[in-house]
Design a protein around this motif. Structure first.
Motif, PDB file in Angstrom:
ATOM      1  N   ARG A 243      38.724  52.188  39.487  1.00 35.99           N
ATOM      2  CA  ARG A 243      39.686  51.122  39.790  1.00 35.99           C
ATOM      3  C   ARG A 243      39.693  50.859  41.294  1.00 35.99           C
ATOM      4  NH1 ARG A 243      42.735  49.571  35.809  1.00 35.99           N
ATOM      5  NH2 ARG A 243      42.620  50.764  33.870  1.00 35.99           N
ATOM      6  N   PHE A 244      39.835  49.583  41.676  1.00 43.49           N
ATOM      7  CA  PHE A 244      39.817  49.197  43.085  1.00 43.49           C
ATOM      8  C   PHE A 244      41.022  48.322  43.429  1.00 43.49           C
ATOM      9  CE2 PHE A 244      35.537  49.881  41.631  1.00 43.49           C
ATOM     10  CZ  PHE A 244      34.945  50.631  42.652  1.00 43.49           C
ATOM     11  N   VAL A 245      41.473  48.467  44.687  1.00 48.31           N
ATOM     12  CA  VAL A 245      42.552  47.612  45.203  1.00 48.31           C
ATOM     13  C   VAL A 245      42.150  47.140  46.587  1.00 48.31           C
ATOM     14  CG1 VAL A 245      44.990  47.467  45.829  1.00 48.31           C
ATOM     15  CG2 VAL A 245      44.273  49.033  44.017  1.00 48.31           C
ATOM     16  N   HIS A 246      42.382  45.842  46.852  1.00 49.17           N
ATOM     17  CA  HIS A 246      42.064  45.324  48.182  1.00 49.17           C
ATOM     18  C   HIS A 246      43.121  44.313  48.597  1.00 49.17           C
ATOM     19  CE1 HIS A 246      39.501  44.048  51.539  1.00 49.17           C
ATOM     20  NE2 HIS A 246      39.847  42.812  51.214  1.00 49.17           N
ATOM     21  N   ALA A 247      43.607  44.453  49.839  1.00 50.88           N
ATOM     22  CA  ALA A 247      44.581  43.487  50.353  1.00 50.88           C
ATOM     23  C   ALA A 247      43.866  42.494  51.256  1.00 50.88           C
ATOM     24  CB  ALA A 247      45.677  44.199  51.123  1.00 50.88           C
ATOM     25  N   THR A 248      44.154  41.205  51.089  1.00 50.41           N
ATOM     26  CA  THR A 248      43.424  40.194  51.861  1.00 50.41           C
ATOM     27  C   THR A 248      44.292  38.984  52.152  1.00 50.41           C
ATOM     28  OG1 THR A 248      41.547  38.681  51.804  1.00 50.41           O
ATOM     29  CG2 THR A 248      42.546  39.228  49.707  1.00 50.41           C
TER      30      THR A 248
END
Lengths: 296, 284
Positions: A243-248
């Motif tokens: 699982r991946f999380v990225h803030a942008t």
């Protein structure tokens, strides 16, 4: 008209004994703006509104509301301002229509063009079928709508609302929001409201002011505030078991590139930062900055 | 300013009428009127054969003017004071005070409501007394008109006092509770149940400072036969002193009441209202 300043404060400070409730507030609110005042209990929301209404005299600094100092305002000036009180049990035995009519009579000498008629306003706040009921028989939400009607009966140029939708059901809340939009857009009413409900502030207000420890911690539209907090959007996805999380800041571009790069992306989720996230982050930042300043 | 005054006068009058109508539609208030009327009638009936030997008039003729005086103080001072402090606590006053001419409207509305309640009470008592006391109108039309004159002066003396007490004491439960005890004391030394001449000197002094004794004396002087004056202090009706004292109270009240009421209305705020609301809720 949008350039008119309706509320202006300079270095507004309020202390109760040693306790400083407001600490140098500089504020300008223009005609037709809908401003939400957010903040925890004790952040100075009610005090600010009371000063603007002329109920309290500030410790120092200057206040101008519709061009005059509210403490020394004339009756004509007062008639231009609507206040929605958080009512409790006053006028409990009065009937809805006669109650609103009472305030209509009081405002009659100042009545501007296009002011509300009693029945028209009752209709608008959804209480037409309750016109003959006693106020004590109303539900909490109905009572608040009646409070709103009392605030509007003089067709105010400036409306103060303190926690306006406490006790509203979702339907009443939506109707109330529509009414506020109509007031702001069609009638150019300036609205200053306090609320605990962040979603409501986001939906209603052009501009959000976050009060924290007697100062303005943030000032801007919900979007602008969110942009100030790094990474306004959160992207989550899964590839196989990982699982991946990225803030942008630029979710669309990021997702396009992600999908080109990784063909096996599943469970893609894009979640915009809510005002709640922004609020908590900003208050935390402001507290940290204040603590640093105090340490220096 | 004229149209503001006019609309405030109109709104206040309407306000008073609505408040009084609401009271008549409230079971507790109706019960209060009923109990008042029944106990008044019972007292008149009980004393109907109690003829004062030298004067040939029954004691019940003495009860009527005294009861009217007592009701004036009870409604216009005690009742009004309790209402003012209650409506300060529940936000009624604040709601009006933030409006143009709102404090004036509030005061005028309370005045109209009080006058309507007094008129209703007096009407009820007068009808009952006319039926039960044969010698009631022994002094004829002149007596009745003089009584009305004293009554109006008495209302002018008692009503501002109601606003003053209600403005000074902010807790409606103390005004209702302690106020009732004070009221009892005032009534005791008022010359209504016991002729003041038979009371100790300190009681005579207190009674002659307060308006109730003078209002009772004035009404008795208008409605009772001349001979009744013999049981009063100085064996006289002391008409000049009566008019003087009641007028003094009316003037002092008319000056003080608006000042005090405006002062508390200005001091009202949402925060203080919220604090009182919390306190009152805890008490419930």
């Amino acid at each position: 008209m949008t350039g008119d300043v309706v509320i202006r404060t300079r270095d507004l400070t309020m202390s109760y004994g040693n306790k400083r409730v407001l600490d140098g507030i500089n504020l300008e609110i223009h005609r037709g703006e809908v401003v939400a005042l957010l903040g925890a209990n004790g952040a100075g929301k009610t005090t600010s509104i009371e000063i603007l209404e002329g109920l309290r005299s500030p410790t120092s600094g200057s206040v101008e509301v519709l061009g005059v100092d509210p403490l020394h305002a004339s009756v004509e000036h007062r008639a231009k301002i609507g206040v929605v009180l958080q009512s409790w049990r006053d006028h409990a035995r009065w009937r809805v229509r006669e109650f609103l009519h009472h305030f209509f009579v009081l405002h009659a000498p100042f009545r501007p063009e296009g002011g509300w008629e009693v029945d028209e306003l009752l209709e608008r706040v959804g209480l037409a079928d309750k016109a003959r009921s006693r106020i004590l028989s109303l539900s909490g939400g109905q009572r608040r709508r009646l409070d709103v009607a009392v605030g509007l009966i003089g067709k105010p140029e400036l409306l103060f609302l303190d926690e306006p939708t406490v006790g509203f059901d979702p339907h009443a809340r939506r109707e109330f929001h529509e009414l506020m939009h109509e007031l702001a857009d069609v009638r150019e009413t300036t609205i200053l409201l306090t609320t605990h409900d962040l979603a409501e502030a986001e939906r209603l207000a052009d501009r959000i002011l976050i009060l924290h420890a007697g100062r303005i911690a943030a000032d801007g539209s919900a979007d602008a505030l969110a942009r100030e907090v790094a990474g306004t959007t959160e992207v989550r996805w899964r590839i196989g078991q990982d699982r991946f999380v990225h803030a942008t800041d630029a979710a669309t571009r990021f997702v396009r590139e992600l999908l080109t790069r990784e063909p096996d992306v599943e469970d893609l989720e894009i979640r915009r930062t809510t005002l709640e996230d922004t609020y908590l982050t900003m208050v935390a930042q402001h507290s940290a900055a204040a603590a640093e300043e105090a340490a220096r | 300013m004229m149209p503001i005054r006019m609309s405030a006068v109109r709104a206040g009058a309407l306000r008073g009428a609505i408040e009084f109508r609401n009271s008549l539609q409230k079971p507790a208030d109706l019960l209060y009127y009923l109990i008042g009327a029944v106990s008044f009638s019972a007292a008149l009936w009980y004393f109907r054969d109690d003829i004062v030997p030298q004067l040939g008039v029954s004691t019940s003729a003495f009860i009527f003017p005294s009861a009217i005086a007592l009701m004036t103080l009870f409604v216009a001072t005690y009742g009004l004071a309790t209402l003012v402090s209650t409506e300060r606590e529940d936000g009624t006053l604040l709601r009006l005070a933030i409006l143009p001419a709102g404090t004036f409207t509030y005061a005028w509305g309370q005045t109209v409501r009080t006058l309507l309640e007094l008129a209703f009470t007096f009407g009820l008592f007068t009808i009952l007394a006319s039926i039960l006391v044969p010698e009631l109108w022994i002094r004829g039309a002149v007596g009745a008109l003089t009584a009305i004159g004293f009554l109006l002066l008495g209302i002018l003396a008692c009503l501002p006092l109601g606003f003053i007490v209600g403005s000074i004491f902010s807790n409606p439960r103390s005004v209702g509770g302690w106020g009732f005890l004070v009221l009892g004391g005032i009534v005791w030394v008022s010359g209504i149940f016991v002729p003041l001449a038979a009371m100790p000197l300190w009681a005579q002094i207190i009674a002659q400072i307060l308006p109730l004794y003078w209002l009772g004396l004035g009404l008795r002087s208008a409605l009772l036969p001349e001979g009744f004056a013999s049981i009063e202090i100085g064996e006289s009706w002391r008409t000049i002193e009566t008019i003087g004292m009641l007028s003094l109270w009316a003037v002092v009240g008319a000056v003080l009441a608006p000042l005090l009421l405006q002062r508390i209305a200005r001091k009202e705020s949402f925060a203080s209202l919220a604090t009182r609301r919390e306190k009152a809720m805890q008490r419930v």
